[in-house]
Design a protein around this motif. Structure first.
Motif, PDB file in Angstrom:
ATOM      1  N   MET A   1       0.846  -1.183   0.000  1.00  0.00           N
ATOM      2  CA  MET A   1       0.000   0.000   0.000  1.00  0.00           C
ATOM      3  C   MET A   1       0.894   1.250   0.000  1.00  0.00           C
ATOM      4  N   THR A   2       0.614   2.160  -0.887  1.00  0.00           N
ATOM      5  CA  THR A   2       1.420   3.377  -0.979  1.00  0.00           C
ATOM      6  C   THR A   2       0.747   4.517  -0.234  1.00  0.00           C
ATOM      7  N   ASP A   3       1.557   5.487   0.127  1.00  0.00           N
ATOM      8  CA  ASP A   3       1.022   6.673   0.791  1.00  0.00           C
ATOM      9  C   ASP A   3       0.203   7.483  -0.206  1.00  0.00           C
ATOM     10  N   PRO A   4      -0.858   8.137   0.280  1.00  0.00           N
ATOM     11  CA  PRO A   4      -1.637   8.999  -0.623  1.00  0.00           C
ATOM     12  C   PRO A   4      -0.783  10.150  -1.149  1.00  0.00           C
ATOM     13  N   ALA A   5      -1.091  10.598  -2.344  1.00  0.00           N
ATOM     14  CA  ALA A   5      -0.350  11.701  -2.965  1.00  0.00           C
ATOM     15  C   ALA A   5      -0.744  13.053  -2.394  1.00  0.00           C
ATOM     16  N   LEU A   6      -1.913  13.117  -1.748  1.00  0.00           N
ATOM     17  CA  LEU A   6      -2.406  14.377  -1.182  1.00  0.00           C
ATOM     18  C   LEU A   6      -2.135  14.412   0.316  1.00  0.00           C
ATOM     19  N   THR A   7      -1.597  15.528   0.776  1.00  0.00           N
ATOM     20  CA  THR A   7      -1.395  15.749   2.209  1.00  0.00           C
ATOM     21  C   THR A   7      -2.059  17.062   2.577  1.00  0.00           C
ATOM     22  N   LEU A   8      -2.910  17.009   3.598  1.00  0.00           N
ATOM     23  CA  LEU A   8      -3.608  18.192   4.085  1.00  0.00           C
ATOM     24  C   LEU A   8      -3.077  18.551   5.461  1.00  0.00           C
ATOM     25  N   TYR A   9      -2.543  19.749   5.580  1.00  0.00           N
ATOM     26  CA  TYR A   9      -2.087  20.288   6.866  1.00  0.00           C
ATOM     27  C   TYR A   9      -3.252  21.066   7.435  1.00  0.00           C
ATOM     28  N   ARG A  10      -3.629  20.729   8.684  1.00  0.00           N
ATOM     29  CA  ARG A  10      -4.859  21.285   9.234  1.00  0.00           C
ATOM     30  C   ARG A  10      -4.831  21.390  10.750  1.00  0.00           C
ATOM     31  N   LEU A  11      -5.860  22.015  11.275  1.00  0.00           N
ATOM     32  CA  LEU A  11      -6.080  22.128  12.720  1.00  0.00           C
ATOM     33  C   LEU A  11      -7.338  21.366  13.097  1.00  0.00           C
ATOM     34  N   ASP A  42       4.077  28.803  15.812  1.00  0.00           N
ATOM     35  CA  ASP A  42       4.765  27.517  15.924  1.00  0.00           C
ATOM     36  C   ASP A  42       4.564  26.610  14.707  1.00  0.00           C
ATOM     37  N   ARG A  43       3.895  27.090  13.692  1.00  0.00           N
ATOM     38  CA  ARG A  43       3.587  26.255  12.520  1.00  0.00           C
ATOM     39  C   ARG A  43       4.714  26.280  11.490  1.00  0.00           C
ATOM     40  N   ASN A  44       5.900  25.954  11.931  1.00  0.00           N
ATOM     41  CA  ASN A  44       7.060  25.996  11.043  1.00  0.00           C
ATOM     42  C   ASN A  44       6.991  24.966   9.921  1.00  0.00           C
ATOM     43  N   VAL A  45       6.384  23.813  10.183  1.00  0.00           N
ATOM     44  CA  VAL A  45       6.273  22.798   9.134  1.00  0.00           C
ATOM     45  C   VAL A  45       5.425  23.320   7.976  1.00  0.00           C
ATOM     46  N   VAL A  46       4.364  24.035   8.278  1.00  0.00           N
ATOM     47  CA  VAL A  46       3.506  24.601   7.235  1.00  0.00           C
ATOM     48  C   VAL A  46       4.256  25.713   6.500  1.00  0.00           C
ATOM     49  N   LYS A  47       4.986  26.500   7.218  1.00  0.00           N
ATOM     50  CA  LYS A  47       5.776  27.583   6.608  1.00  0.00           C
ATOM     51  C   LYS A  47       6.792  27.015   5.625  1.00  0.00           C
ATOM     52  N   ARG A  48       7.420  25.902   5.992  1.00  0.00           N
ATOM     53  CA  ARG A  48       8.409  25.284   5.106  1.00  0.00           C
ATOM     54  C   ARG A  48       7.783  24.779   3.809  1.00  0.00           C
ATOM     55  N   ILE A  49       6.572  24.222   3.883  1.00  0.00           N
ATOM     56  CA  ILE A  49       6.000  23.630   2.670  1.00  0.00           C
ATOM     57  C   ILE A  49       5.237  24.638   1.809  1.00  0.00           C
ATOM     58  N   SER A  50       4.609  25.652   2.431  1.00  0.00           N
ATOM     59  CA  SER A  50       3.761  26.554   1.640  1.00  0.00           C
ATOM     60  C   SER A  50       4.225  28.009   1.632  1.00  0.00           C
ATOM     61  N   ALA A  57      -3.515  23.820   4.348  1.00  0.00           N
ATOM     62  CA  ALA A  57      -2.536  23.835   3.262  1.00  0.00           C
ATOM     63  C   ALA A  57      -2.540  22.440   2.650  1.00  0.00           C
ATOM     64  N   LEU A  58      -2.501  22.386   1.329  1.00  0.00           N
ATOM     65  CA  LEU A  58      -2.556  21.110   0.617  1.00  0.00           C
ATOM     66  C   LEU A  58      -1.299  20.933  -0.218  1.00  0.00           C
ATOM     67  N   VAL A  59      -0.747  19.718  -0.168  1.00  0.00           N
ATOM     68  CA  VAL A  59       0.363  19.338  -1.041  1.00  0.00           C
ATOM     69  C   VAL A  59      -0.143  18.193  -1.907  1.00  0.00           C
ATOM     70  N   ASP A  60      -0.053  18.362  -3.230  1.00  0.00           N
ATOM     71  CA  ASP A  60      -0.469  17.340  -4.178  1.00  0.00           C
ATOM     72  C   ASP A  60       0.770  16.846  -4.921  1.00  0.00           C
ATOM     73  N   GLU A  61       1.238  15.664  -4.554  1.00  0.00           N
ATOM     74  CA  GLU A  61       2.434  15.107  -5.185  1.00  0.00           C
ATOM     75  C   GLU A  61       2.168  14.674  -6.622  1.00  0.00           C
ATOM     76  N   ASN A  62       0.894  14.471  -6.985  1.00  0.00           N
ATOM     77  CA  ASN A  62       0.559  14.095  -8.368  1.00  0.00           C
ATOM     78  C   ASN A  62       0.885  15.221  -9.344  1.00  0.00           C
ATOM     79  N   THR A  63       0.639  16.450  -8.915  1.00  0.00           N
ATOM     80  CA  THR A  63       0.788  17.594  -9.817  1.00  0.00           C
ATOM     81  C   THR A  63       1.918  18.533  -9.413  1.00  0.00           C
ATOM     82  N   GLY A  64       2.481  18.340  -8.221  1.00  0.00           N
ATOM     83  CA  GLY A  64       3.535  19.228  -7.741  1.00  0.00           C
ATOM     84  C   GLY A  64       3.011  20.530  -7.169  1.00  0.00           C
ATOM     85  N   VAL A  65       1.703  20.596  -6.922  1.00  0.00           N
ATOM     86  CA  VAL A  65       1.075  21.819  -6.414  1.00  0.00           C
ATOM     87  C   VAL A  65       1.088  21.824  -4.895  1.00  0.00           C
ATOM     88  N   THR A  66       1.425  22.984  -4.332  1.00  0.00           N
ATOM     89  CA  THR A  66       1.294  23.250  -2.897  1.00  0.00           C
ATOM     90  C   THR A  66       0.532  24.549  -2.778  1.00  0.00           C
TER      91      THR A  66
END
Length: 85
Positions: A1-11, A42-50, A57-66
């Motif tokens: 099983m592979t990881d999903p291509a979409l990652t949603l950063y949320r609260l 404290d949301r440094n992880v979100v700052k790094r990606i977006s 914040a959404l990261v789509d590995e299928n299309t390379g969109v953040t």
């Protein structure tokens, strides 16, 4: 099983984040949820990606969109994964 291509950063209990979750679920999309720090500064992880500390914040590995901003993300999901895409 592979990881999903979409990652949603949320609260937890964020209405803007929940709007995106509903849209992802409506389209039957697999995604990974990453819950972030409630304190904006404290949301440094979100700052790094977006480049921003806002959620959702959404990261789509299928299309390379953040991207961030719930309305933009919902529009993107509809256009990219909706019927007729």
């Amino acid at each position: 099983m592979t990881d999903p291509a979409l990652t949603l950063y949320r609260l937890q209990a964020c209405p803007f984040c929940e709007r995106v979750v509903r849209t992802l679920d409506e389209h039957g999309l697999d995604y990974r949820s990453r819950f972030v720090e409630p304190m904006h500064a404290d949301r440094n992880v979100v700052k790094r990606i977006s480049g921003k500390r806002t959620v959702p914040a959404l990261v789509d590995e299928n299309t390379g969109v953040t991207m961030s901003e719930s309305a933009n993300i919902v529009d993107y999901i509809e256009k990219t994964y909706g019927e007729g895409s």
